[in-house]
Enzyme design. Sequence first.
Site, PDB file in Angstrom:
ATOM      1  CB  ALA A  83      -0.919   0.007   1.210  1.00 53.30           C
ATOM      2  CD  GLN A 141      10.937  12.653  -9.834  1.00 50.17           C
ATOM      3  OE1 GLN A 141      11.536  11.805 -10.472  1.00 50.17           O
ATOM      4  NE2 GLN A 141      10.761  13.873 -10.306  1.00 50.17           N
ATOM      5  CD  GLN A 144       7.362  11.254  -6.125  1.00 49.27           C
ATOM      6  OE1 GLN A 144       8.300  10.481  -6.264  1.00 49.27           O
ATOM      7  NE2 GLN A 144       6.127  10.968  -6.491  1.00 49.27           N
ATOM      8  CE1 TYR A 147       5.404   6.749  -3.340  1.00 52.78           C
ATOM      9  CE2 TYR A 147       7.427   7.013  -4.579  1.00 52.78           C
ATOM     10  CZ  TYR A 147       6.271   6.309  -4.311  1.00 52.78           C
ATOM     11  OH  TYR A 147       6.003   5.157  -5.019  1.00 52.78           O
TER      12      TYR A 147
HETATM   13  P1  NDP Z   1      -2.499   2.444  -6.608  1.00 50.20           P
HETATM   14  O1  NDP Z   1      -2.766   3.857  -6.240  1.00 50.20           O
HETATM   15  O2  NDP Z   1      -2.909   1.936  -7.942  1.00 50.20           O
HETATM   16  O3  NDP Z   1      -3.124   1.453  -5.487  1.00 50.20           O
HETATM   17  C1  NDP Z   1      -2.811   1.690  -4.148  1.00 50.20           C
HETATM   18  C2  NDP Z   1      -3.422   0.628  -3.269  1.00 50.20           C
HETATM   19  O4  NDP Z   1      -3.029   0.912  -1.915  1.00 50.20           O
HETATM   20  C3  NDP Z   1      -4.937   0.615  -3.283  1.00 50.20           C
HETATM   21  O5  NDP Z   1      -5.407  -0.708  -3.120  1.00 50.20           O
HETATM   22  C4  NDP Z   1      -5.290   1.465  -2.054  1.00 50.20           C
HETATM   23  O6  NDP Z   1      -6.566   1.179  -1.497  1.00 50.20           O
HETATM   24  C5  NDP Z   1      -4.197   1.027  -1.098  1.00 50.20           C
HETATM   25  N1  NDP Z   1      -4.002   1.991  -0.018  1.00 50.20           N
HETATM   26  C6  NDP Z   1      -3.666   3.310  -0.132  1.00 50.20           C
HETATM   27  N2  NDP Z   1      -3.611   3.874   1.091  1.00 50.20           N
HETATM   28  C7  NDP Z   1      -3.908   2.904   1.996  1.00 50.20           C
HETATM   29  C8  NDP Z   1      -4.047   2.860   3.402  1.00 50.20           C
HETATM   30  N3  NDP Z   1      -3.830   3.938   4.164  1.00 50.20           N
HETATM   31  N4  NDP Z   1      -4.397   1.686   3.977  1.00 50.20           N
HETATM   32  C9  NDP Z   1      -4.613   0.584   3.232  1.00 50.20           C
HETATM   33  N5  NDP Z   1      -4.496   0.547   1.889  1.00 50.20           N
HETATM   34  C10 NDP Z   1      -4.156   1.704   1.281  1.00 50.20           C
HETATM   35  O7  NDP Z   1      -0.911   2.262  -6.393  1.00 50.20           O
HETATM   36  P2  NDP Z   1       0.159   1.452  -7.250  1.00 50.20           P
HETATM   37  O8  NDP Z   1      -0.345   0.095  -7.546  1.00 50.20           O
HETATM   38  O9  NDP Z   1       0.655   2.308  -8.338  1.00 50.20           O
HETATM   39  O10 NDP Z   1       1.360   1.356  -6.178  1.00 50.20           O
HETATM   40  C11 NDP Z   1       1.519   0.247  -5.319  1.00 50.20           C
HETATM   41  C12 NDP Z   1       2.821   0.424  -4.561  1.00 50.20           C
HETATM   42  O11 NDP Z   1       3.903   0.491  -5.494  1.00 50.20           O
HETATM   43  C13 NDP Z   1       2.896   1.717  -3.746  1.00 50.20           C
HETATM   44  O12 NDP Z   1       3.587   1.484  -2.553  1.00 50.20           O
HETATM   45  C14 NDP Z   1       3.680   2.646  -4.644  1.00 50.20           C
HETATM   46  O13 NDP Z   1       4.326   3.642  -3.912  1.00 50.20           O
HETATM   47  C15 NDP Z   1       4.660   1.662  -5.269  1.00 50.20           C
HETATM   48  N6  NDP Z   1       5.229   2.101  -6.524  1.00 50.20           N
HETATM   49  C16 NDP Z   1       4.421   2.409  -7.588  1.00 50.20           C
HETATM   50  C17 NDP Z   1       4.976   2.809  -8.766  1.00 50.20           C
HETATM   51  C18 NDP Z   1       4.163   3.154  -9.956  1.00 50.20           C
HETATM   52  O14 NDP Z   1       4.728   3.669 -10.924  1.00 50.20           O
HETATM   53  N7  NDP Z   1       2.864   2.876  -9.983  1.00 50.20           N
HETATM   54  C19 NDP Z   1       6.436   2.925  -8.933  1.00 50.20           C
HETATM   55  C20 NDP Z   1       7.178   2.567  -7.763  1.00 50.20           C
HETATM   56  C21 NDP Z   1       6.587   2.176  -6.608  1.00 50.20           C
HETATM   57  P3  NDP Z   1      -7.910   1.860  -2.142  1.00 50.20           P
HETATM   58  O15 NDP Z   1      -8.141   1.121  -3.433  1.00 50.20           O
HETATM   59  O16 NDP Z   1      -8.953   1.605  -1.126  1.00 50.20           O
HETATM   60  O17 NDP Z   1      -7.593   3.299  -2.356  1.00 50.20           O
END
Ligand code: NDP
Length: 240
Positions: A83, A141, A144, A147
């Site tokens: 998450a 970045q 960020q 982050y």
């Molecule tokens: P998304 O925004 O697509 O999905 C995020 C997920 O995390 C959702 O299921 C969301 O739940 C959940 N979430 C957010 N906040 C909370 C919280 N407080 N408690 C519980 N669940 C939470 O993110 P990505 O799939 O893009 O990213 C996934 C991970 O990968 C993250 O840690 C991100 O930082 C990392 N990452 C992503 C990159 C990218 O380019 N996409 C690159 C590098 C790292 P809900 O659906 O209910 O909102």
Amino acid sequence: MARIAIVTGGTRGIGAAISTALNKAGYKVAATYHGNDKAAQAFTAKTGVPAFKFDVGDFDACVKGVAEIEQKLGPIDVLVNNAGIIRDAVLHKMTLEQWNEVLHTNLNSVFNMTRQVIEGMRERGFGRIISISSINGQAGQAGQTNYSAAKAGILGFTRALALESASKGVTVNAITPGYTDTDMVRAVAPEILAKIVAKIPVKRLGKPEDIARMAVFLAADEAGFTTGATFTVNGGQYLT
Ligand code: NDP
């Protein structure tokens, strides 16, 4: 007996791909999420993987949430700390709220969740902790600092806990994805995204499944000699 896995943020994006891949590999999976009920319901309907709603930034919510999952599925063998959120701003404009939200959700969550499962893993002599960091925790970045600090923090956490856990059959590793095609990245303006893709040697964004392959590798019983490491999956964008 199937191994049991929790994937935080496991109902959308990279987390959904990891939940799905682990499920297909024979794991019993619990996917957690925070607010998007519609996405979670659609994910469960499509995959059969149950979804559990709680805030991973809230320690007490994690105590309750993991207890409920363990009661329904059994003791946790694999935790994927996935998450994460972004709240971008240059530091001279960043609010305390933006800083805290990102640190709570992206870094404190890793403590909050891992703390619930680590004792049981040690007692049972098996565990896999896999945390999703980011290329921006390695390279930095602009816009960020929150982050990048949280994601770099995960790498230190991973190394320290790997040393504490190695003799107990518990491995602890991190994955640093590059820019991956999910809602988080689709929120970036198209002209900025085009510039980002131009800088990726593989010339495309990552797919959530690219990251999931690495998570499945690290979750395996056979991956017991791999610990304390950071695995880069970024299309060659940043070489460590
Ligand atoms: P998304 O925004 O697509 O999905 C995020 C997920 O995390 C959702 O299921 C969301 O739940 C959940 N979430 C957010 N906040 C909370 C919280 N407080 N408690 C519980 N669940 C939470 O993110 P990505 O799939 O893009 O990213 C996934 C991970 O990968 C993250 O840690 C991100 O930082 C990392 N990452 C992503 C990159 C990218 O380019 N996409 C690159 C590098 C790292 P809900 O659906 O209910 O909102």
